[in-house]
Design a protein around this motif. Structure first.
Motif, PDB file in Angstrom:
ATOM      1  N   GLY A 212       0.813  -1.212   0.000  1.00  0.00           N
ATOM      2  CA  GLY A 212       0.000   0.000   0.000  1.00  0.00           C
ATOM      3  C   GLY A 212       0.844   1.258   0.000  1.00  0.00           C
ATOM      4  O   GLY A 212       0.537   2.231  -0.703  1.00  0.00           O
ATOM      5  N   SER A 213       1.925   1.248   0.779  1.00  0.00           N
ATOM      6  CA  SER A 213       2.780   2.436   0.819  1.00  0.00           C
ATOM      7  C   SER A 213       3.456   2.638  -0.534  1.00  0.00           C
ATOM      8  O   SER A 213       3.512   3.763  -1.036  1.00  0.00           O
ATOM      9  CB  SER A 213       3.802   2.353   1.948  1.00  0.00           C
ATOM     10  OG  SER A 213       4.785   1.383   1.705  1.00  0.00           O
ATOM     11  N   ALA A 214       3.938   1.559  -1.140  1.00  0.00           N
ATOM     12  CA  ALA A 214       4.589   1.673  -2.446  1.00  0.00           C
ATOM     13  C   ALA A 214       3.619   2.237  -3.481  1.00  0.00           C
ATOM     14  O   ALA A 214       3.992   3.099  -4.285  1.00  0.00           O
ATOM     15  CB  ALA A 214       5.136   0.311  -2.894  1.00  0.00           C
ATOM     16  N   ALA A 215       2.372   1.786  -3.448  1.00  0.00           N
ATOM     17  CA  ALA A 215       1.375   2.284  -4.406  1.00  0.00           C
ATOM     18  C   ALA A 215       1.153   3.788  -4.224  1.00  0.00           C
ATOM     19  O   ALA A 215       1.064   4.531  -5.215  1.00  0.00           O
ATOM     20  CB  ALA A 215       0.060   1.524  -4.242  1.00  0.00           C
ATOM     21  N   CYS A 216       1.080   4.251  -2.987  1.00  0.00           N
ATOM     22  CA  CYS A 216       0.876   5.682  -2.736  1.00  0.00           C
ATOM     23  C   CYS A 216       2.086   6.497  -3.181  1.00  0.00           C
ATOM     24  O   CYS A 216       1.930   7.559  -3.799  1.00  0.00           O
ATOM     25  CB  CYS A 216       0.591   5.924  -1.259  1.00  0.00           C
ATOM     26  SG  CYS A 216      -1.038   5.361  -0.721  1.00  0.00           S
ATOM     27  N   PHE A 217       3.286   6.018  -2.877  1.00  0.00           N
ATOM     28  CA  PHE A 217       4.488   6.747  -3.304  1.00  0.00           C
ATOM     29  C   PHE A 217       4.576   6.790  -4.832  1.00  0.00           C
ATOM     30  O   PHE A 217       4.965   7.802  -5.408  1.00  0.00           O
ATOM     31  CB  PHE A 217       5.758   6.130  -2.713  1.00  0.00           C
ATOM     32  CG  PHE A 217       5.865   6.260  -1.213  1.00  0.00           C
ATOM     33  CD1 PHE A 217       5.561   7.455  -0.567  1.00  0.00           C
ATOM     34  CD2 PHE A 217       6.253   5.181  -0.441  1.00  0.00           C
ATOM     35  CE1 PHE A 217       5.664   7.574   0.812  1.00  0.00           C
ATOM     36  CE2 PHE A 217       6.365   5.295   0.938  1.00  0.00           C
ATOM     37  CZ  PHE A 217       6.066   6.489   1.573  1.00  0.00           C
ATOM     38  N   ARG A 218       4.181   5.697  -5.486  1.00  0.00           N
ATOM     39  CA  ARG A 218       4.177   5.681  -6.960  1.00  0.00           C
ATOM     40  C   ARG A 218       3.210   6.736  -7.514  1.00  0.00           C
ATOM     41  O   ARG A 218       3.513   7.404  -8.497  1.00  0.00           O
ATOM     42  CB  ARG A 218       3.803   4.297  -7.480  1.00  0.00           C
ATOM     43  CG  ARG A 218       4.945   3.332  -7.466  1.00  0.00           C
ATOM     44  CD  ARG A 218       4.573   2.035  -8.210  1.00  0.00           C
ATOM     45  NE  ARG A 218       5.717   1.164  -8.303  1.00  0.00           N
ATOM     46  CZ  ARG A 218       5.920   0.091  -7.534  1.00  0.00           C
ATOM     47  NH1 ARG A 218       5.023  -0.249  -6.628  1.00  0.00           N
ATOM     48  NH2 ARG A 218       7.003  -0.640  -7.679  1.00  0.00           N
ATOM     49  N   ARG A 219       2.035   6.864  -6.881  1.00  0.00           N
ATOM     50  CA  ARG A 219       1.062   7.878  -7.328  1.00  0.00           C
ATOM     51  C   ARG A 219       1.646   9.277  -7.177  1.00  0.00           C
ATOM     52  O   ARG A 219       1.499  10.117  -8.058  1.00  0.00           O
ATOM     53  CB  ARG A 219      -0.245   7.795  -6.519  1.00  0.00           C
ATOM     54  CG  ARG A 219      -1.130   6.614  -6.811  1.00  0.00           C
ATOM     55  CD  ARG A 219      -1.798   6.635  -8.172  1.00  0.00           C
ATOM     56  NE  ARG A 219      -2.701   7.714  -8.459  1.00  0.00           N
ATOM     57  CZ  ARG A 219      -3.997   7.727  -8.234  1.00  0.00           C
ATOM     58  NH1 ARG A 219      -4.592   6.713  -7.657  1.00  0.00           N
ATOM     59  NH2 ARG A 219      -4.715   8.775  -8.583  1.00  0.00           N
ATOM     60  N   ALA A 220       2.305   9.536  -6.047  1.00  0.00           N
ATOM     61  CA  ALA A 220       2.915  10.849  -5.815  1.00  0.00           C
ATOM     62  C   ALA A 220       3.955  11.152  -6.893  1.00  0.00           C
ATOM     63  O   ALA A 220       3.996  12.259  -7.444  1.00  0.00           O
ATOM     64  CB  ALA A 220       3.547  10.913  -4.426  1.00  0.00           C
TER      65      ALA A 220
END
Length: 165
Positions: free
Chosen positions: A102-110
Motif C-alpha cells: 500500500g505504501s509503495a502504491a501511494c508513493f508511486r502515485r505521488a
C-alpha cells in the motif's frame, strides 16, 4: 461565475491568508495550536482548500493522531486528486503501519504526479527494499540523489546503491 457551494472571492482570499498563516506556524511545536486553528479556519471558509486539509493532516499526525491525519489526506484527495503530498503522506502512514504494498502504491502515485518529488522517490525505494525488491528500488535511490544530492538522506541512498546488485 461561482459554482454552487463555492465561497465568494473575498472569502477565498481570507481562507488562503489563514492557510498561509498556518504554513508559517506549523514547523514549531510552540505554535502548533495557532497553526492548527489557522488551517481549520481556512477550511471552514473554503472547504475545497485541499492543501489546508493536507497540512492539517500533517499537524495531526505529528501530534499523535494518525487516523485523523489519514482522513484529512483522503478528504484532500477527494477535492484534488493531483496532490502528490497527500499521496506521499498516505504512503508514509501505510509504511509506518507495515503495509508495504500500500505504501509503495501511494508513493508511486505521488511520483506519477510529480516526478521531481525527491522524498517520494526515497520512501518508495525504502518500501521496495522492505518488500525485497532491491533492483526495483535502485532507480528510485538514484532519482533521489539526482534530485537532492545533499539532502538529509543522501548518505542512506548512497549506501543502498553501493549495496544493491
Amino acid at each position: 461565475v461561482l459554482r454552487a457551494g463555492e465561497p465568494p472571492p473575498g472569502q477565498r482570499r481570507t481562507a488562503y491568508a489563514h492557510y498561509l498563516e498556518g504554513c508559517r506556524l506549523d514547523e514549531e511545536e510552540l505554535t502548533f495550536d495557532h497553526a492548527e486553528a489557522s488551517y481549520r479556519l481556512a477550511i471552514e471558509l473554503d472547504p475545497a482548500l485541499a492543501n489546508a486539509l493536507t497540512n492539517l493532516g500533517n499537524l495531526r499526525f505529528r501530534r499523535g493522531f494518525p487516523d485523523e491525519a489519514e482522513q484529512l489526506y483522503r478528504r484532500a484527495l477527494e477535492l484534488d486528486s493531483a496532490q502528490p503530498e497527500a499521496y506521499y503522506n498516505l504512503g508514509f502512514l501505510a509504511f509506518e503501519r507495515g503495509e508495504g504494498e500500500g505504501s509503495a502504491a501511494c508513493f508511486r502515485r505521488a511520483i506519477a504526479i510529480d516526478p521531481t518529488f525527491a522524498d517520494a522517490h526515497f520512501n518508495l525505494a525504502m518500501a521496495l527494499e522492505e518488500l525485497g525488491h532491491a533492483s526495483e528500488a535502485r532507480p528510485h535511490w538514484e532519482a533521489y540523489l539526482r534530485l537532492d544530492p545533499t539532502g538529509p538522506w543522501a548518505e542512506v541512498a548512497r549506501r543502498h546503491i553501493g549495496g544493491a546488485g
